[in-house]
Design a protein around this motif. Structure first.
Motif, short mmCIF file in Angstrom:
data_model
loop_
_atom_site.label_atom_id
_atom_site.label_comp_id
_atom_site.label_asym_id
_atom_site.label_seq_id
_atom_site.Cartn_x
_atom_site.Cartn_y
_atom_site.Cartn_z
N TYR A 74 -43.39 -46.65 -67.73
CA TYR A 74 -43.09 -46.12 -69.06
C TYR A 74 -43.12 -44.60 -69.07
CZ TYR A 74 -48.14 -45.45 -70.03
OH TYR A 74 -49.46 -45.05 -70.00
N ILE A 75 -42.38 -44.05 -70.03
CA ILE A 75 -42.28 -42.60 -70.22
C ILE A 75 -42.44 -42.34 -71.71
CG2 ILE A 75 -40.94 -40.52 -69.76
CD1 ILE A 75 -39.18 -42.14 -67.87
N SER A 76 -43.49 -41.66 -72.08
CA SER A 76 -43.80 -41.42 -73.48
C SER A 76 -43.72 -39.93 -73.81
CB SER A 76 -45.21 -41.94 -73.80
OG SER A 76 -45.62 -41.57 -75.09
N TYR A 77 -42.70 -39.56 -74.57
CA TYR A 77 -42.52 -38.18 -75.03
C TYR A 77 -42.54 -37.18 -73.87
CZ TYR A 77 -42.72 -39.68 -79.86
OH TYR A 77 -42.43 -40.27 -81.06
N SER A 78 -41.89 -37.55 -72.77
CA SER A 78 -41.80 -36.64 -71.63
C SER A 78 -40.36 -36.30 -71.26
CB SER A 78 -42.50 -37.24 -70.40
OG SER A 78 -43.89 -37.30 -70.60
N LEU A 79 -39.42 -37.22 -71.49
CA LEU A 79 -38.02 -36.92 -71.16
C LEU A 79 -37.54 -35.67 -71.90
CD1 LEU A 79 -36.21 -40.39 -71.06
CD2 LEU A 79 -36.92 -38.96 -69.13
N SER A 80 -38.05 -35.46 -73.09
CA SER A 80 -37.63 -34.30 -73.89
C SER A 80 -38.16 -32.99 -73.33
CB SER A 80 -38.07 -34.47 -75.34
OG SER A 80 -39.46 -34.75 -75.43
N MET A 81 -39.00 -33.06 -72.30
CA MET A 81 -39.55 -31.85 -71.68
C MET A 81 -39.15 -31.70 -70.22
SD MET A 81 -43.36 -31.53 -73.31
CE MET A 81 -43.41 -29.82 -72.81
N ILE A 82 -38.46 -32.69 -69.68
CA ILE A 82 -38.07 -32.66 -68.27
C ILE A 82 -36.65 -32.11 -68.15
CG2 ILE A 82 -37.64 -34.05 -66.22
CD1 ILE A 82 -39.73 -36.05 -67.29
N PRO A 83 -36.47 -30.97 -67.48
CA PRO A 83 -35.11 -30.40 -67.37
C PRO A 83 -34.10 -31.38 -66.79
CG PRO A 83 -36.75 -28.79 -66.67
CD PRO A 83 -37.49 -30.10 -66.87
N GLN A 84 -34.45 -32.07 -65.73
CA GLN A 84 -33.56 -33.05 -65.10
C GLN A 84 -33.88 -34.44 -65.63
OE1 GLN A 84 -34.56 -31.88 -60.96
NE2 GLN A 84 -32.39 -31.42 -60.73
N TRP A 85 -33.79 -34.60 -66.96
CA TRP A 85 -34.26 -35.84 -67.58
C TRP A 85 -33.41 -37.05 -67.21
CZ3 TRP A 85 -31.46 -38.78 -71.08
CH2 TRP A 85 -30.29 -38.20 -71.60
#
Length: 220
Positions: A126-137
């Motif tokens: 799972y990924i919780s509120y992290s894709l919005s902070m990862i440049p290479q999402w």
């Protein structure tokens, strides 16, 4: 082994600088607007003895809650910020789950689960509120799905596009998020659909709280 790489070193240093102090108050301040995290954890339905990976483990708040909900699960977490991992180690220990948890510093877009954790894959990721902070999402999303074992699932919750909320609220929220290097990923559903088609797997996309948050579940 270099688990970060030169291309990601700048992002790692930026996250460490941002969270060196913020990590101490992160969970207190974020609980009011990181909506949908507890719903995601309830929906994991981890089988007895199953393995769970959190990508972007942050302070470990979520993984500690997973530990309480699923006392037989084996837990894994990675984050690019060494500062955040200090808090994660402490929170996992407070949850009494240190002996069944492995945490490592790594880039979400490029990691080898076997080299990092000695695991070929995981029953739940799972990924919780992290894709919005990862440049290479987009790469991180594809990488996350690639480490889900057959019969397992990938769960995501993050900021949506606030499509059913007022324009002033949307503008204010996105302006505020920008101050913390957070960018809601407008193509998230489309990218998830593309991955689901490529892998031939089941996909569920939902807008939560009138689009404040978006939820994605992919089952292999």
């Amino acid at each position: 082994m270099d688990r970060i790489g030169a291309a990601s070193d700048r992002h790692a240093r930026a996250m460490d600088a941002q969270y060196a102090l913020q990590r101490h108050i992160y969970d207190i301040t974020r609980k009011y607007y990181l909506l949908g995290r507890d719903r995601l954890i309830r929906d994991l339905a981890v089988p007895a003895g199953g393995s769970v990976l959190e990508i972007g483990v942050g302070t470990g708040r979520n993984l500690a809650l997973v530990a309480r909900h699923y006392p037989q699960a084996r837990l894994f977490g990675l984050d690019i910020s060494a500062e955040m991992l200090k808090s994660a180690q402490r929170n996992i220990a407070h949850a009494g789950a240190h002996s069944r948890t492995l945490l490592e510093r790594a880039d979400a877009a490029r990691f080898d689960p076997q080299a990092l954790f000695g695991e070929p894959g995981f029953d739940r990721v799972y990924i919780s509120y992290s894709l919005s902070m990862i440049p290479q999402w987009e790469a991180a999303l594809a990488q996350a799905l690639s480490v889900v074992e057959p019969g397992g699932s990938l769960h995501i919750v993050d900021f949506g596009q606030q499509e059913r909320l007022s324009g002033w609220f949307r503008a204010a929220l996105q302006g505020w998020l920008g101050r913390f290097h957070v960018t809601p990923r407008e193509p998230l559903f489309a990218v998830a659909h593309g991955l689901a088609a490529t892998y031939g797997v089941d996909l569920s996309c939902r807008a939560l709280y009138r689009g404040y948050a978006w939820s994605v579940t992919i089952r292999r």
